[in-house]
Scaffold this motif. Structure first.
Motif, PDB file in Angstrom:
ATOM      1  N   MET A  52       0.839  -1.180   0.000  1.00 31.80           N
ATOM      2  CA  MET A  52       0.000   0.000   0.000  1.00 31.80           C
ATOM      3  C   MET A  52       0.886   1.246   0.000  1.00 31.80           C
ATOM      4  N   TYR A  53       0.634   2.137  -0.875  1.00 33.30           N
ATOM      5  CA  TYR A  53       1.406   3.372  -0.977  1.00 33.30           C
ATOM      6  C   TYR A  53       0.975   4.334   0.116  1.00 33.30           C
ATOM      7  N   GLN A  54       1.948   4.929   0.763  1.00 35.52           N
ATOM      8  CA  GLN A  54       1.661   5.970   1.747  1.00 35.52           C
ATOM      9  C   GLN A  54       2.358   7.240   1.290  1.00 35.52           C
ATOM     10  N   PRO A  55       1.656   8.373   1.309  1.00 41.57           N
ATOM     11  CA  PRO A  55       2.275   9.620   0.862  1.00 41.57           C
ATOM     12  C   PRO A  55       3.379  10.074   1.805  1.00 41.57           C
ATOM     13  N   TYR A  56       3.301   9.668   3.062  1.00 42.54           N
ATOM     14  CA  TYR A  56       4.332  10.059   4.020  1.00 42.54           C
ATOM     15  C   TYR A  56       4.618   8.876   4.922  1.00 42.54           C
ATOM     16  N   ALA A  57       5.869   8.526   5.035  1.00 36.17           N
ATOM     17  CA  ALA A  57       6.277   7.452   5.935  1.00 36.17           C
ATOM     18  C   ALA A  57       7.170   8.057   7.008  1.00 36.17           C
ATOM     19  N   ASP A  58       6.713   7.960   8.250  1.00 33.59           N
ATOM     20  CA  ASP A  58       7.524   8.535   9.326  1.00 33.59           C
ATOM     21  C   ASP A  58       8.804   7.733   9.488  1.00 33.59           C
ATOM     22  N   GLU A  59       9.819   8.395   9.985  1.00 33.75           N
ATOM     23  CA  GLU A  59      11.112   7.767  10.155  1.00 33.75           C
ATOM     24  C   GLU A  59      11.347   7.548  11.636  1.00 33.75           C
ATOM     25  N   GLU A  60      11.607   6.290  11.994  1.00 31.19           N
ATOM     26  CA  GLU A  60      11.779   5.921  13.388  1.00 31.19           C
ATOM     27  C   GLU A  60      12.912   6.701  14.047  1.00 31.19           C
ATOM     28  N   ASN A  61      14.096   6.602  13.486  1.00 33.15           N
ATOM     29  CA  ASN A  61      15.251   7.221  14.121  1.00 33.15           C
ATOM     30  C   ASN A  61      15.655   8.464  13.343  1.00 33.15           C
ATOM     31  N   GLN A  62      15.299   9.609  13.870  1.00 31.68           N
ATOM     32  CA  GLN A  62      15.585  10.866  13.184  1.00 31.68           C
ATOM     33  C   GLN A  62      16.979  11.392  13.506  1.00 31.68           C
ATOM     34  N   LEU A  63      17.671  10.789  14.475  1.00 36.41           N
ATOM     35  CA  LEU A  63      18.953  11.341  14.894  1.00 36.41           C
ATOM     36  C   LEU A  63      20.083  10.352  14.660  1.00 36.41           C
ATOM     37  N   TRP A  94      12.663  15.529  17.281  1.00 40.46           N
ATOM     38  CA  TRP A  94      12.293  15.173  15.916  1.00 40.46           C
ATOM     39  C   TRP A  94      11.093  14.228  15.858  1.00 40.46           C
ATOM     40  N   ALA A  95      11.026  13.241  16.751  1.00 36.65           N
ATOM     41  CA  ALA A  95       9.906  12.291  16.722  1.00 36.65           C
ATOM     42  C   ALA A  95       8.584  13.003  17.003  1.00 36.65           C
ATOM     43  N   GLN A  96       8.605  13.936  17.920  1.00 33.02           N
ATOM     44  CA  GLN A  96       7.412  14.707  18.267  1.00 33.02           C
ATOM     45  C   GLN A  96       6.980  15.572  17.077  1.00 33.02           C
ATOM     46  N   VAL A  97       7.947  16.196  16.429  1.00 30.78           N
ATOM     47  CA  VAL A  97       7.650  17.022  15.256  1.00 30.78           C
ATOM     48  C   VAL A  97       7.128  16.126  14.125  1.00 30.78           C
ATOM     49  N   ARG A 115      12.464  16.079   9.060  1.00 34.33           N
ATOM     50  CA  ARG A 115      13.785  16.590   9.409  1.00 34.33           C
ATOM     51  C   ARG A 115      14.347  17.416   8.257  1.00 34.33           C
ATOM     52  N   MET A 116      14.155  16.957   7.049  1.00 35.90           N
ATOM     53  CA  MET A 116      14.622  17.689   5.871  1.00 35.90           C
ATOM     54  C   MET A 116      13.830  18.990   5.714  1.00 35.90           C
ATOM     55  N   ALA A 117      12.511  18.906   5.817  1.00 33.00           N
ATOM     56  CA  ALA A 117      11.653  20.074   5.597  1.00 33.00           C
ATOM     57  C   ALA A 117      11.855  21.136   6.675  1.00 33.00           C
ATOM     58  N   LEU A 118      11.682  20.743   7.917  1.00 30.76           N
ATOM     59  CA  LEU A 118      11.825  21.697   9.015  1.00 30.76           C
ATOM     60  C   LEU A 118      13.269  22.176   9.120  1.00 30.76           C
ATOM     61  N   GLY A 119      14.206  21.258   8.952  1.00 29.08           N
ATOM     62  CA  GLY A 119      15.621  21.622   9.020  1.00 29.08           C
ATOM     63  C   GLY A 119      15.977  22.686   8.000  1.00 29.08           C
ATOM     64  N   ALA A 120      15.475  22.538   6.779  1.00 27.85           N
ATOM     65  CA  ALA A 120      15.753  23.525   5.727  1.00 27.85           C
ATOM     66  C   ALA A 120      15.176  24.890   6.092  1.00 27.85           C
ATOM     67  N   GLN A 177      24.029  19.313   6.162  1.00 24.54           N
ATOM     68  CA  GLN A 177      23.493  18.055   5.657  1.00 24.54           C
ATOM     69  C   GLN A 177      23.231  17.088   6.813  1.00 24.54           C
ATOM     70  N   TYR A 178      24.115  17.073   7.786  1.00 19.61           N
ATOM     71  CA  TYR A 178      23.880  16.269   8.984  1.00 19.61           C
ATOM     72  C   TYR A 178      22.611  16.751   9.691  1.00 19.61           C
ATOM     73  N   PHE A 179      22.482  18.054   9.834  1.00 15.70           N
ATOM     74  CA  PHE A 179      21.321  18.649  10.491  1.00 15.70           C
ATOM     75  C   PHE A 179      20.023  18.217   9.809  1.00 15.70           C
ATOM     76  N   LEU A 180      20.053  18.070   8.489  1.00 12.34           N
ATOM     77  CA  LEU A 180      18.871  17.664   7.729  1.00 12.34           C
ATOM     78  C   LEU A 180      18.603  16.166   7.804  1.00 12.34           C
ATOM     79  N   GLY A 181      19.498  15.428   8.449  1.00  7.08           N
ATOM     80  CA  GLY A 181      19.276  13.997   8.616  1.00  7.08           C
ATOM     81  C   GLY A 181      19.872  13.117   7.539  1.00  7.08           C
ATOM     82  N   LEU A 182      20.706  13.683   6.662  1.00  3.91           N
ATOM     83  CA  LEU A 182      21.356  12.849   5.655  1.00  3.91           C
ATOM     84  C   LEU A 182      22.376  11.948   6.339  1.00  3.91           C
ATOM     85  N   ALA A 183      22.595  10.760   5.789  1.00  2.00           N
ATOM     86  CA  ALA A 183      23.522   9.787   6.383  1.00  2.00           C
ATOM     87  C   ALA A 183      24.974  10.094   6.051  1.00  2.00           C
TER      88      ALA A 183
END
Length: 162
Positions: A1-12, A41-44, A65-70, A95-101
């Motif tokens: 099933m396609y979801q438009p938004y998938a939350d990310e468990e570990n944002q940090l 981040w999880a709360q946001v 994290r990407m959206a709010l971080g930007a 880039q780290y702040f935005l959650g990139l690996a």
């Protein structure tokens, strides 16, 4: 099933886990790394996920994290949408702040998405997040003060003072 938004468990991601292709490590005392630790981040993410319709069409949404971080980067550095994306490309701490690996030398999103980030998050959510950050910063400051008070007294007899 396609979801438009998938939350990310570990944002940090830990700064030591961030990949730098040219070697080295990020300094954990950098202001962007410290700020990333203050944001709940999880709360946001829970607030952000409610902004999406249950739809089976369209592209997957950018992480909170990407959206709010930007938006935070743009506001703190007083940049245009284009300059924000260019500055992110140039700076591994951002880039780290935005959650990139790891560091990447290409834009993580098109500058036109900044408008969507502002609309999606809205002033109410951003104000609430700012309040959460202020509370977390106050807690961190209190913890530092408590830690300083616990240090053995110096030769002047004043505990925790230098």
């Amino acid at each position: 099933m396609y979801q438009p938004y998938a939350d990310e468990e570990n944002q940090l991601l830990l700064p030591s886990e961030f990949f730098l292709p040219f070697g080295g490590r990020l300094n954990p005392e950098n202001r962007w790394i410290k700020l990333a630790r203050l944001i709940p981040w999880a709360q946001v993410d829970r607030k952000y996920a409610k902004c999406f319709k249950k739809s089976f069409r369209g592209q997957k949404a950018v992480s909170v994290r990407m959206a709010l971080g930007a938006l935070i980067i743009q506001e703190r550095l007083q940049l245009s949408d284009r300059e924000t994306v260019e500055t992110i490309v140039e700076n591994p701490y951002l880039q780290y702040f935005l959650g990139l690996a790891g560091y990447q030398d290409r834009p993580p999103f098109h500058h036109s998405l900044m408008t969507h980030f502002r609309k999606r998050l809205g002033e109410k959510i951003i104000t609430e997040v700012n309040e959460w950050i202020a509370v977390e910063a106050a807690k961190a400051e209190q913890q530092r003060d408590d830690d300083d008070d616990m240090k053995p007294s110096s030769s002047t007899g004043r505990a925790g003072k230098r």
